[in-house]
Motif scaffolding. Structure first.
Motif, PDB file in Angstrom:
ATOM      1  N   LEU A   1       9.002   3.079  -0.350  1.00 12.27           N
ATOM      2  CA  LEU A   1       9.571   1.924   0.028  1.00 12.27           C
ATOM      3  C   LEU A   1      10.403   1.421   0.037  1.00 12.27           C
ATOM      4  CD1 LEU A   1       9.142  -1.225   1.012  1.00 12.27           C
ATOM      5  CD2 LEU A   1       8.858  -1.975  -1.479  1.00 12.27           C
ATOM      6  N   ASN A   2      11.718   2.520  -1.058  1.00 15.44           N
ATOM      7  CA  ASN A   2      12.902   2.850  -0.595  1.00 15.44           C
ATOM      8  C   ASN A   2      13.164   3.366   0.472  1.00 15.44           C
ATOM      9  OD1 ASN A   2      14.239   1.335  -3.253  1.00 15.44           O
ATOM     10  ND2 ASN A   2      12.889   2.600  -4.365  1.00 15.44           N
ATOM     11  N   ARG A   3      12.697   4.155   1.004  1.00 15.95           N
ATOM     12  CA  ARG A   3      13.184   5.327   2.026  1.00 15.95           C
ATOM     13  C   ARG A   3      13.153   4.567   3.232  1.00 15.95           C
ATOM     14  NH1 ARG A   3       9.636   8.865  -1.054  1.00 15.95           N
ATOM     15  NH2 ARG A   3       8.108   8.464   0.467  1.00 15.95           N
ATOM     16  N   LEU A   4      11.590   3.537   3.512  1.00 15.64           N
ATOM     17  CA  LEU A   4      11.871   2.865   4.509  1.00 15.64           C
ATOM     18  C   LEU A   4      12.876   1.623   4.760  1.00 15.64           C
ATOM     19  CD1 LEU A   4      10.115   1.794   6.965  1.00 15.64           C
ATOM     20  CD2 LEU A   4       9.286  -0.126   5.001  1.00 15.64           C
ATOM     21  N   THR A   5      13.117   0.586   3.513  1.00 18.75           N
ATOM     22  CA  THR A   5      14.289  -0.197   4.110  1.00 18.75           C
ATOM     23  C   THR A   5      15.943   0.312   4.183  1.00 18.75           C
ATOM     24  OG1 THR A   5      14.638  -0.202   1.753  1.00 18.75           O
ATOM     25  CG2 THR A   5      13.048  -1.129   1.985  1.00 18.75           C
ATOM     26  N   ARG A   6      16.298   1.953   3.260  1.00 17.85           N
ATOM     27  CA  ARG A   6      17.247   2.644   3.567  1.00 17.85           C
ATOM     28  C   ARG A   6      17.188   2.815   5.669  1.00 17.85           C
ATOM     29  NH1 ARG A   6      16.369   4.829  -1.982  1.00 17.85           N
ATOM     30  NH2 ARG A   6      18.228   3.587  -3.315  1.00 17.85           N
ATOM     31  N   GLU A   7      15.902   3.727   5.251  1.00 17.56           N
ATOM     32  CA  GLU A   7      16.100   3.569   6.692  1.00 17.56           C
ATOM     33  C   GLU A   7      16.260   2.723   8.243  1.00 17.56           C
ATOM     34  OE1 GLU A   7      13.320   7.559   6.095  1.00 17.56           O
ATOM     35  OE2 GLU A   7      12.335   5.474   7.276  1.00 17.56           O
ATOM     36  N   ARG A   8      15.930   1.694   7.653  1.00 13.80           N
ATOM     37  CA  ARG A   8      15.915  -0.015   8.582  1.00 13.80           C
ATOM     38  C   ARG A   8      17.073   0.150   8.532  1.00 13.80           C
ATOM     39  NH1 ARG A   8      11.964   0.289  12.703  1.00 13.80           N
ATOM     40  NH2 ARG A   8      11.337   3.032  11.930  1.00 13.80           N
ATOM     41  N   CYS A   9      17.831  -0.272   7.168  1.00 10.56           N
ATOM     42  CA  CYS A   9      18.702  -1.681   6.643  1.00 10.56           C
ATOM     43  C   CYS A   9      19.666  -0.659   5.935  1.00 10.56           C
ATOM     44  CB  CYS A   9      18.412  -2.412   6.209  1.00 10.56           C
ATOM     45  SG  CYS A   9      18.079  -2.858   4.503  1.00 10.56           S
ATOM     46  N   GLY A  10      19.608   0.585   5.714  1.00  5.94           N
ATOM     47  CA  GLY A  10      20.751   0.706   4.812  1.00  5.94           C
ATOM     48  C   GLY A  10      21.277   0.818   3.400  1.00  5.94           C
ATOM     49  N   LEU A  11      19.930  -0.392   1.976  1.00  7.59           N
ATOM     50  CA  LEU A  11      19.898  -0.515   1.406  1.00  7.59           C
ATOM     51  C   LEU A  11      18.691  -0.153   1.077  1.00  7.59           C
ATOM     52  CD1 LEU A  11      20.952  -4.358   1.857  1.00  7.59           C
ATOM     53  CD2 LEU A  11      22.704  -2.819   0.764  1.00  7.59           C
TER      54      LEU A  11
ATOM     55  N   GLY B   1       0.841  -0.934   0.164  1.00  8.82           N
ATOM     56  CA  GLY B   1       0.006   0.455  -0.163  1.00  8.82           C
ATOM     57  C   GLY B   1       1.020   1.248  -0.177  1.00  8.82           C
ATOM     58  N   MET B   2       2.257   1.265  -0.724  1.00  7.92           N
ATOM     59  CA  MET B   2       2.455   2.347  -0.551  1.00  7.92           C
ATOM     60  C   MET B   2       3.787   2.781  -2.096  1.00  7.92           C
ATOM     61  SD  MET B   2       6.508   0.775   1.526  1.00  7.92           S
ATOM     62  CE  MET B   2       5.553   1.029   2.689  1.00  7.92           C
ATOM     63  N   SER B   3       4.203   3.531  -2.187  1.00  8.95           N
ATOM     64  CA  SER B   3       5.040   3.555  -3.544  1.00  8.95           C
ATOM     65  C   SER B   3       6.297   3.221  -3.527  1.00  8.95           C
ATOM     66  CB  SER B   3       4.939   5.195  -3.928  1.00  8.95           C
ATOM     67  OG  SER B   3       6.119   5.759  -3.228  1.00  8.95           O
ATOM     68  N   SER B   4       6.323   3.184  -5.089  1.00 10.12           N
ATOM     69  CA  SER B   4       8.303   2.536  -5.063  1.00 10.12           C
ATOM     70  C   SER B   4       9.613   3.397  -4.119  1.00 10.12           C
ATOM     71  CB  SER B   4       8.405   2.450  -6.082  1.00 10.12           C
ATOM     72  OG  SER B   4       7.829   1.634  -6.833  1.00 10.12           O
ATOM     73  N   PRO B   5       9.208   5.300  -4.534  1.00  6.10           N
ATOM     74  CA  PRO B   5       9.904   6.080  -3.634  1.00  6.10           C
ATOM     75  C   PRO B   5       9.793   5.287  -2.291  1.00  6.10           C
ATOM     76  CG  PRO B   5       9.122   7.008  -5.384  1.00  6.10           C
ATOM     77  CD  PRO B   5       8.471   5.347  -5.793  1.00  6.10           C
TER      78      PRO B   5
END
Length: 308
Positions: free
Chosen positions: A219-229, A213-217
Motif C-alpha cells: 500500500l505504501n508503494r502504491l500511494t508513493r507511486e500515485r501521489c508521492g506520499l 487485500g494487500m500488505s502495508s508495504p
C-alpha cells in the motif's frame, strides 16, 4: 441407488457422532487399492492433506487431478472420492463443527467459514510457508491422537485449530494469486475513499491495507507511486486539513476540536498540529484570522511525516 453415507469411509453413518479423528491416508486407502469411492458425510467436515503423491479427486460433479502438496476441504453433504497414486502420503482429518468450536478459542470461526464455504482444493506450492507447518501439525496431531490417554485432550483441538488457521491463510494467498489485481488507480481511489470515511478514527495503515487485500508495504508503494506520499502521510494530511478547517471556520475550543477529530489527549493534538503546520493550534488560528474577521481558505497540509 443412493450415494453411500459414512461416518468414516466404510463405517456406518452415526447422526449423533461428535467425532474428532485423524488417520494417515495409507491406513485406509491401501486396503481399498488406493481408491475411495464417492460418498458423503452428512454432519462431518473433512480435511485431506497430501504431503507426497497425487490423486484424482471427485468433488460433487467435478473431477480434479492434483499433485502434492495439496489439501482438500470437504463440507458436510459433499460427494467426494479419491483415486490416490500408490504410496501417497498424507492425512485425513474428520471432525464435527460442534466438537471443534466448543473450545471457545477466538479465530476458529472465521477460518472455519473461509475453508468450508464450498468444497475446495488448495494447492499452496512447495515454497509456501504453510506446507512445512501443516505437515508438522498433522504429524503431531496423528501422534497425539494415537497416544494412550489423549483421546479427549485439549491438545487435539488446539492442533486442529492450528491446521485450520494455516489452511485458511493458504486459501487467502491462493485466492489472491488466482484473482487478477485491480488496476493501481482503482486501488488508490478505494484507499482515498477509505481515508475520507475513517481518518477521524485513527485506523493504522495495516487496517486499510487489509481491507484492500494487500500488505502495508505494498500500500505504501502504491500511494508513493500515485501521489508521492506514504499511506500514513496521506492519512495525516487529511486529518490535518480537517483540523485546519475546524480551527479556522469554527469557534470551538482547541480541546473540543481535538475530541471531534478522535484525539483523546488535547496536548498530543497540539503537538501533532505543530509538527504538521509549524504552529500550535491557537497560533495557527490567530495567524490566519478568526471566522468573524475573514473567511480564508486553509492551505494544504504539510507532507511531513508523523505518527498518531
Amino acid at each position: 441407488m443412493s450415494i453411500p453415507n459414512f461416518t468414516l469411509y466404510g463405517d456406518p453413518a452415526n447422526p449423533r457422532c461428535e467425532l474428532l479423528h485423524v488417520e494417515d491416508i495409507q491406513s485406509r486407502s491401501r486396503g481399498h487399492d488406493w481408491e475411495i469411492q464417492p460418498h458423503i458425510h452428512q454432519s462431518l467436515f473433512q480435511i485431506v492433506w497430501v504431503a507426497r503423491g497425487s490423486a484424482r479427486i471427485a468433488l460433487d460433479e467435478v473431477d480434479h487431478q492434483a499433485a502434492s502438496p495439496f489439501a482438500v476441504s470437504i463440507p458436510p453433504g459433499t460427494v467426494h472420492g479419491f483415486r490416490f497414486a500408490p504410496e501417497t502420503q498424507g492425512w485425513v482429518l474428520t471432525f464435527s463443527s460442534q466438537r471443534l468450536l466448543d473450545g471457545n478459542l477466538e479465530g476458529t470461526g472465521p477460518a472455519f467459514q473461509a475453508l468450508f464455504a464450498t468444497p475446495t482444493i488448495l494447492e499452496p506450492g512447495g515454497d509456501d510457508p504453510a506446507v512445512a507447518r501443516l505437515t508438522a501439525l498433522f504429524t503431531e496431531l496423528d501422534s497425539s491422537f494415537l497416544s494412550p490417554g489423549l483421546g479427549d485432550a485439549p491438545v487435539l483441538h488446539w492442533l486442529t485449530q492450528g491446521i485450520l488457521w494455516h489452511l485458511a491463510q493458504a486459501a487467502q494467498r491462493q485466492q489472491a494469486r488466482l484473482t487478477p489485481n485491480p488496476q493501481p488507480q482503482a486501488l488508490f481511489t478505494r484507499f482515498a475513499l477509505l481515508v475520507e470515511a475513517h481518518h477521524r478514527e485513527h485506523w493504522p495503515v495495516a487496517r486499510y491495507a487489509a481491507l484492500l487485500g494487500m500488505s502495508s508495504p505494498r500500500l505504501n508503494r502504491l500511494t508513493r507511486e500515485r501521489c508521492g506520499l506514504g499511506a500514513l502521510d496521506m492519512i495525516h494530511q487529511r486529518l490535518t486539513r480537517e483540523a485546519c478547517r475546524l480551527l479556522l471556520y469554527t469557534s470551538q475550543p482547541v480541546a473540543r476540536v481535538a475530541a471531534e477529530l478522535g484525539f483523546d489527549d488535547p496536548a498530543y493534538f497540539c503537538r501533532f498540529i505543530k509538527r504538521r503546520t509549524g504552529l500550535s493550534p491557537s497560533s495557527y488560528r490567530q495567524s490566519r484570522g478568526t471566522p468573524h474577521e475573514k473567511n480564508p481558505r486553509p492551505p494544504e497540509a504539510s507532507g511531513a511525516a508523523g505518527t498518531i
